[in-house]
Design an enzyme around this catalytic site. Structure first.
Site, PDB file in Angstrom:
ATOM      1  N   ASP A 263      -0.101   5.152   1.022  1.00 29.46           N
ATOM      2  CA  ASP A 263      -0.282   6.113   2.111  1.00 29.46           C
ATOM      3  C   ASP A 263      -0.339   5.424   3.461  1.00 29.46           C
ATOM      4  OD1 ASP A 263      -0.507   8.799   0.867  1.00 29.46           O
ATOM      5  OD2 ASP A 263      -2.130   7.840  -0.237  1.00 29.46           O
TER       6      ASP A 263
ATOM      7  N   ASP B   3       0.874  -1.174   0.000  1.00 36.32           N
ATOM      8  CA  ASP B   3       0.000   0.000   0.000  1.00 36.32           C
ATOM      9  C   ASP B   3       0.914   1.228   0.000  1.00 36.32           C
ATOM     10  OD1 ASP B   3      -2.406   1.527   0.275  1.00 36.32           O
ATOM     11  OD2 ASP B   3      -1.992   1.711   2.418  1.00 36.32           O
TER      12      ASP B   3
END
EC number: 3.1.3.48
Length: 301
Positions: free
Chosen positions: A13, A11
């Site tokens: 953020d 991922d």
């Protein structure tokens, strides 16, 4: 024994970078007053402004924001390969509706974006902006106790040794110059995510064709594409992120999932999380981990 290729699915953020948690104060809030919340918000706003400016000025974002695609190669079939060196992108009649003629024009833009990504920001920004970017990166890394540089170092170690693609151990390895593969699956839109990779110095470790946006299709669909693309008898997958969606998608794929935690006392954060920790998760699901590049013992469960 055949050497395993590991595919690390990250991922963005609050995993590889910090931005949303700077802007809303949740990163500083986890430190119970020892970090200045407003300083983090100000840093986040500076990043936001720089990213959006570069997106609009160099990556067609203002034109194609409403035409988000899950990855840059999604419209390759519509690209007829014409020379774009003298192409007028501001006068080709591109519109937001994804019809056949617009798909071709969007594919042209994606081709240029991929080329700019491969060349990097040093080919785009002037010296003053480069200096500003370096200063902001260092300021952010200091404020976050080296989250950015530690995450990048982990990516680099996960990638393993550089290799000659002509001697790849299987066809999946032809996708990159490293022993293992780092893939990004972000819930953000594709173009800003690519620009974030450039700004946060991840572009040499995550190639533009390994960046996926789950904005419209969801993470499970992206994971399915990645499995189809890389899967083989010697390929293992692991997902690293902070959200419930990637956790559920990894569970559906029966892949290990490592949850990143912003809390300062957590080991599943940066600095803290290491390739050795990730290998442990591989071993839980796949039963064994190969001897790593530094010669640690094989773990068998």
């Amino acid at each position: 024994m055949d050497q395993k290729m590991k595919v690390y699915i990250w991922d963005m953020d609050e995993t590889l970078i910090l931005l949303k948690s700077l802007l809303d104060g949740t990163y500083a809030g986890a430190f119970n007053g020892s970090k200045n919340v407003q300083n983090g918000v100000n840093i986040g706003k500076l990043w936001e402004n720089h990213i959006l400016r570069v997106c609009d000025s160099y990556f067609f974002y203002e034109q194609i924001e409403s035409s988000n695609q899950p990855y840059l190669d999604a419209l390759n079939q519509f690209d007829d390969g014409i020379d774009l060196s003298d192409y007028n992108f501001s006068a080709d009649g591109f519109g937001p509706k994804i019809e056949a003629h617009n798909k071709r024009k969007l594919a042209y833009r994606h081709r240029v974006i991929a080329d700019k990504y491969r060349k990097g920001l040093f080919d785009i920004l002037n010296q003053d902006l480069i200096k500003l970017w370096d200063t902001l990166y260092d300021m952010t890394d200091t404020y976050t106790d080296r989250w950015l540089s530690s995450a990048r170092a982990c990516l680099e170690q996960c990638a393993g040794q550089e290799r000659d693609v002509t001697t790849s151990i299987n066809s999946a390895n032809a996708y990159g110059q490293f022993q293992h593969v780092n893939v990004l699956v972000t819930s953000g839109q594709l173009i800003p995510s690519l620009v974030k990779c450039l700004f946060f110095r991840l572009d040499k470790l995550i190639t533009c064709d390994n960046v996926y946006s789950s904005w419209d299709v969801g993470k499970l669909q992206c994971f399915s594409w990645i499995k189809e693309r890389f899967d083989g008898p010697n390929v293992q997958f692991c997902v690293i992120g902070d959200g419930w969606e990637e956790c559920e998608a990894a569970e559906s794929m029966r892949w290990p999932f490592v949850k990143v935690d912003l809390q300062p006392n957590s080991t599943h954060r940066f600095p803290g999380l290491t390739p050795g920790d990730l290998r442990h998760y591989f071993s839980i699901v796949y039963g064994t981990t190969d001897e790593d590049d530094e010669g640690s013992a094989v773990v068998t469960q």
